[in-house]
Design a protein around this motif. Structure first.
Motif, PDB file in Angstrom:
ATOM      1  N   ASP A  69       0.851  -1.193   0.000  1.00 50.30           N
ATOM      2  CA  ASP A  69       0.000   0.000   0.000  1.00 50.30           C
ATOM      3  C   ASP A  69       0.886   1.242   0.000  1.00 50.30           C
ATOM      4  O   ASP A  69       2.106   1.147   0.129  1.00 50.30           O
ATOM      5  N   GLY A  70       0.271   2.405  -0.102  1.00 51.20           N
ATOM      6  CA  GLY A  70       1.031   3.656  -0.176  1.00 51.20           C
ATOM      7  C   GLY A  70       1.176   4.085  -1.628  1.00 51.20           C
ATOM      8  O   GLY A  70       0.578   3.468  -2.539  1.00 51.20           O
TER       9      GLY A  70
ATOM     10  N   ALA B  37       1.715   0.117   4.084  1.00 45.95           N
ATOM     11  CA  ALA B  37       2.576   1.174   3.539  1.00 45.95           C
ATOM     12  C   ALA B  37       4.012   0.977   4.014  1.00 45.95           C
ATOM     13  O   ALA B  37       4.246   0.409   5.079  1.00 45.95           O
ATOM     14  N   ALA B  38       4.973   1.479   3.201  1.00 46.35           N
ATOM     15  CA  ALA B  38       6.391   1.266   3.486  1.00 46.35           C
ATOM     16  C   ALA B  38       6.883   2.129   4.644  1.00 46.35           C
ATOM     17  O   ALA B  38       6.280   3.151   4.976  1.00 46.35           O
ATOM     18  N   THR B  39       8.002   1.705   5.237  1.00 48.73           N
ATOM     19  CA  THR B  39       8.570   2.408   6.390  1.00 48.73           C
ATOM     20  C   THR B  39       9.905   3.081   6.065  1.00 48.73           C
ATOM     21  O   THR B  39      10.481   3.724   6.932  1.00 48.73           O
ATOM     22  N   SER B  50      -0.963   4.950   3.607  1.00 46.81           N
ATOM     23  CA  SER B  50      -2.157   4.261   3.122  1.00 46.81           C
ATOM     24  C   SER B  50      -3.366   5.007   3.679  1.00 46.81           C
ATOM     25  O   SER B  50      -3.227   5.884   4.533  1.00 46.81           O
ATOM     26  N   LEU B  51      -4.537   4.637   3.240  1.00 42.11           N
ATOM     27  CA  LEU B  51      -5.744   5.295   3.760  1.00 42.11           C
ATOM     28  C   LEU B  51      -5.951   4.953   5.236  1.00 42.11           C
ATOM     29  O   LEU B  51      -6.603   5.689   5.962  1.00 42.11           O
ATOM     30  N   VAL B  52      -5.369   3.833   5.681  1.00 39.07           N
ATOM     31  CA  VAL B  52      -5.430   3.499   7.117  1.00 39.07           C
ATOM     32  C   VAL B  52      -4.603   4.521   7.908  1.00 39.07           C
ATOM     33  O   VAL B  52      -5.062   5.072   8.912  1.00 39.07           O
TER      34      VAL B  52
END
Lengths: 95, 497
Positions: A69-70, B37-39, B50-52
């Motif tokens: 995601d992202g 999502a990436a870190t 992300s939407l979260v």
């Protein structure tokens, strides 16, 4: 358990709700009504019963450690009242 | 505790300091705690969201199983109890970089309970710090205040990244101990691979709780567990280097002593350390926010772990720094000091072990700790950027060990390896650096020297120390390649009879 007018003002402030002063008394009454109603639960004997976090008897679903995601910056910023150079822009908030 | 308790003098006598630390350690993972999502560090703003993470309505968090494993691994590395049942709670507060309006954290039931680690003070003495708990929580986004005079810019890339908050008991009694604790914790985390530990990148952040008390009060607290024996504490937020931790504690302890001695009282509050001025100041906005109204997060079920899964992680734990240090001492015969220095850094220890494989461990340790680290520090490099590989270094140590070259020539070979690379044995061969152990050749040089300098030779009988001049001349004549032991023996025989 009951709340006072000061409690209501404090809760409103913590929740960032602008409650007009003339609504406070009415809210005290409403909130105390709800608390009284919940108070009835105290009549149940729960001696020796463990507190329950959830009624769902199901293991916590997990995800693999993978980037899935992202990369959706425009979507993320779409509803922002203001953005610039890919950032959200908000009123100055520094001490 | 050491014999000398750290004290600060005051008008009413000595004061002692008591500290507990909360360390936020960013978990090493590809994706965030509750989203995919990436870190990765340093991405363009809001591209790893992300939407979260942006807290869009209706989005649900799903926990990253690897992060759970990392937390358990860390708990085991801290000799701590692993809680097979833990729960996520919402910690409610408003801030522009917290889009949810709450942080998902673990309040009442953390994943890891009590543990302890052993730390080392500057003077080499050791002390134990008890761990209170470790829990998982989300990081917030980043607010940038200097891009615009009237606005704050918010980047949510960090929002939702997994953190471990590691809380110590109030077992830390001096600025030195605070720094030693953080540094040991960082070493353990890096050995485990659960946190990168880079304080400059914010991977490890410390909040320091400081209070002061009179001598004797702390011992009463330890006996009874009653916090009322201790002074009121202040929490200093986000102190981001070992040096600042020491500075912040020194300043804050003195501030509290001054207030109490002037008849005032300490307010329990959150304070911010200003690295530019070395001063702590009150963070007023945080006071009200302390009413976090925690409650169980209804979006997440309790986190339940199986014993065999925990056991599996335990079996696969790497060797930790204390065990490594002890092995370096007991099996390799290193001094406690050398072993500590090597074991304190995972990469240095790994490099050393490769160099020492099949070699004299003390010689290998001297070369890694002195020559190599001396050079790395001078050049501002770390072991991972070192131009000389462990295999090359091991070759060099081997050549000294079998007396192919002397320690002095080895330094020259080291310079060549550093600047040009290559195989140490081949360098020695090609450049004719082999040590001369042929006593005939050495004798010839010495005979010539004595014949040329009869007065000097005679003076050695009265002043044996003057022989050093001859050693130097022999080495010079033979370009440093003469075996020093052989030179000494022959000189002794010829000059002193």
């Amino acid at each position: 358990m009951s709340v006072t007018a000061d409690d209501v003002r404090r809760i409103a402030r913590l929740a960032r709700l602008a409650e007009p002063e003339d609504r406070v008394d009415a809210l005290v009454g409403e909130l105390n009504g709800i608390l009284d109603w919940i108070e009835q639960l105290n009549e149940v004997d729960v001696e020796g019963v463990q507190a329950m976090t959830t009624p769902v008897a199901f293991p916590l679903p997990m995800r693999e450690d993978k980037v899935t995601d992202g990369g959706i910056r425009d979507k993320v910023l779409a509803n922002a009242p203001k953005s610039d150079e890919g950032f959200f822009v908000v009123p100055k908030s520094v001490e | 505790m050491s014999a000398d308790t750290y004290t600060l003098p005051g008008a009413t006598g000595d004061w002692e300091v008591v500290m507990g630390l909360e360390i936020h350690a960013q978990v090493v993972s590809q994706a965030k705690l509750f989203s995919g999502a990436a870190t990765a560090f340093g991405a363009a703003p809001n591209t790893q969201v992300s939407l979260v993470d942006a807290a869009m309505p209706g989005m649900l968090p799903v926990i990253n199983s690897h992060v759970v494993e990392q937390a358990v691994k860390t708990g085991l590395g801290l000799n701590a109890q692993i809680n097979k049942w833990s729960r996520f709670d919402r910690k409610n507060y408003f801030y522009p970089d917290l889009p949810q309006g709450y942080q998902i954290s673990q309040f009442q039931f953390p994943i890891v309970g009590e543990g302890e680690i052993e730390c080392e003070r500057d003077d080499g003495s050791r002390f134990t710090v008890r761990i209170e708990r470790l829990h998982l929580e989300q990081d917030a986004g980043k607010s940038i205040h200097d891009l615009d005079p009237n606005s704050t810019y918010v980047d949510l890339n960090r929002s939702g990244v997994a953190l471990m908050e590691i809380v110590s008991k109030p077992d830390i009694r001096s600025p030195d101990e605070a720094s030693a604790y953080v540094s040991k914790l960082r070493t353990i985390l890096r050995y485990l691979g659960t946190c990168g530990g880079d304080m400059e990148k914010g991977q490890l952040r410390a909040d320091v709780n400081v209070s002061v008390c009179k001598p004797g009060a702390y011992e009463k607290f330890r006996e009874t567990g009653d916090f009322s024996h201790l002074g009121t504490r202040c929490e200093i937020k986000n102190v981001n280097s070992l040096r600042f931790i020491r500075q912040a504690i020194e300043y804050e302890a003195q501030r509290q002593i001054d207030i109490i001695e002037e008849g005032g009282t300490i307010d329990q509050e959150t304070r911010l350390f200003d690295a530019n001025t070395g001063v702590t100041r009150s963070m007023r906005s945080k006071e009200e926010a302390h009413d976090y109204r925690y409650f169980p997060d209804p979006d997440l079920l309790p986190l339940e772990l199986q014993q065999d899964w925990i056991d599996q992680i335990r079996v696969n734990l790497p060797e930790l720094p204390d065990a490594k240090r002890e092995r370096f001492v007991s099996e390799m015969g290193l001094s406690d000091y050398d072993a500590s220095v090597l074991a304190a850094d995972k990469d240095r220890a790994a490099y050393f072990e490769e160099v020492a494989e099949g070699r004299d461990a003390k010689l290998a340790s001297n070369w890694v700790n002195n020559e190599l680290y001396g050079r790395l520090n001078k050049e501002g490099l770390t072991i991972t950027d070192c131009p000389v590989s462990a295999a090359q270094m091991s070759g060099l140590v081997g050549l000294i060990e079998d007396k192919t070259i002397s320690g002095k020539i080895a330094k020259d070979v080291f310079e060549i390896l550093w600047a040009e690379g290559g195989d140490p044995a081949k360098i020695v061969e090609d450049r004719g650096l082999k040590q001369v152990t042929d006593t005939g050749a050495i004798e010839a040089v010495i005979d010539q020297l004595i014949a040329d300098n009869p007065d000097q030779a005679a003076s050695v009988k009265e002043k044996p120390k003057a022989m050093g001049w001859f050693v130097g001349q022999v080495m010079k004549a033979m370009q440093g390649k003469a075996n020093p032991q052989a030179v000494n023996e022959i000189l002794q025989k010829k000059l002193l009879g």
